[in-house]
Design a protein around this motif. Structure first.
Motif, mmCIF file in Angstrom:
data_model
loop_
_atom_site.group_PDB
_atom_site.id
_atom_site.type_symbol
_atom_site.label_atom_id
_atom_site.label_comp_id
_atom_site.label_asym_id
_atom_site.label_seq_id
_atom_site.Cartn_x
_atom_site.Cartn_y
_atom_site.Cartn_z
ATOM 1 N N SER A 52 0.852 -1.331 -0.005
ATOM 2 C CA SER A 52 0.246 0.103 -0.105
ATOM 3 C C SER A 52 1.023 1.144 -0.031
ATOM 4 O O SER A 52 1.841 1.445 0.588
ATOM 5 C CB SER A 52 -0.770 -0.151 1.149
ATOM 6 O OG SER A 52 -1.457 1.309 1.470
ATOM 7 N N ASN A 56 -7.772 -4.808 0.838
ATOM 8 C CA ASN A 56 -7.182 -3.281 0.539
ATOM 9 C C ASN A 56 -7.962 -2.575 -0.485
ATOM 10 O O ASN A 56 -8.116 -1.520 -0.463
ATOM 11 C CB ASN A 56 -5.671 -3.430 0.197
ATOM 12 C CG ASN A 56 -5.284 -2.122 0.492
ATOM 13 O OD1 ASN A 56 -5.603 -1.108 1.167
ATOM 14 N ND2 ASN A 56 -4.117 -1.757 -0.505
ATOM 15 N N GLY A 64 -2.521 0.418 -4.299
ATOM 16 C CA GLY A 64 -2.619 -0.826 -3.795
ATOM 17 C C GLY A 64 -2.422 -2.122 -4.535
ATOM 18 O O GLY A 64 -2.868 -1.844 -5.623
#
Ligand code: CMP
Length: 140
Positions: free
Chosen positions: A7, A85, A117
């Protein structure tokens, strides 16, 4: 399965001072931060990270944006971390992002879209290794 994903909180969201709010969303969703660092990317680092997009018309703008200020880079670990995510982030273009997602709440445009992500487990492994040596990732 237990997964790890990469991320990045992009320069726009770092500038907005919402690192903590975004980390809270990860944690509330059951994702653990197992590595993290703030970094001013060099042009070379940003180009290398986004090498798959090299031929796309938005490549130069993307690289210039990603080096416009420091980013916060983290490895997230949890059950189905890659998809989890991506669900938290919302669609790439904030105009298409579902209400309550990170991009709906914090992104301004498809370039300044707050977060990156990994899009697959395979790419997650490549992207994690791009920024973190294995010794800097703390399984927990
Ligand atoms: P990210 O997940 O970081 O991966 C590549 C980035 O390119 C993407 O988020 C967007 O911020 C940016 N981008 C700009 N234009 C486009 C586009 N037309 N399609 C996909 N990504 C784009």
């Amino acid at each position: 399965a237990l997964e790890r994903t990469l991320s990045i909180i992009k320069p726009d969201a770092v500038a907005k001072n919402v690192i903590g709010e975004i980390y809270t969303r990860f944690e509330k969703a059951g994702l653990k931060v197992v590595a993290s660092k703030m970094k001013q990317l060099s042009k070379q680092e940003a180009e290398g990270f986004y090498a798959v997009h090299r031929e796309r018309p938005f490549f130069n703008a993307l690289v210039e944006f990603m080096i416009s200020g420091p980013v916060m880079i983290q490895v997230l670990e949890g059950e189905g971390a890659v998809l989890k995510n991506r669900d938290l982030m919302g669609a790439t273009n904030p105009k298409d992002a579902a209400p309550g997602t990170i991009r709906a709440d914090f992104a301004d445009s498809i370039d300044a879209n707050a977060v990156h992500g990994s899009d697959s487990l395979e790419n997650a492994a490549i992207e994690v290794a791009y920024f973190f040596p294995a010794t800097d990732v703390y399984a927990r």
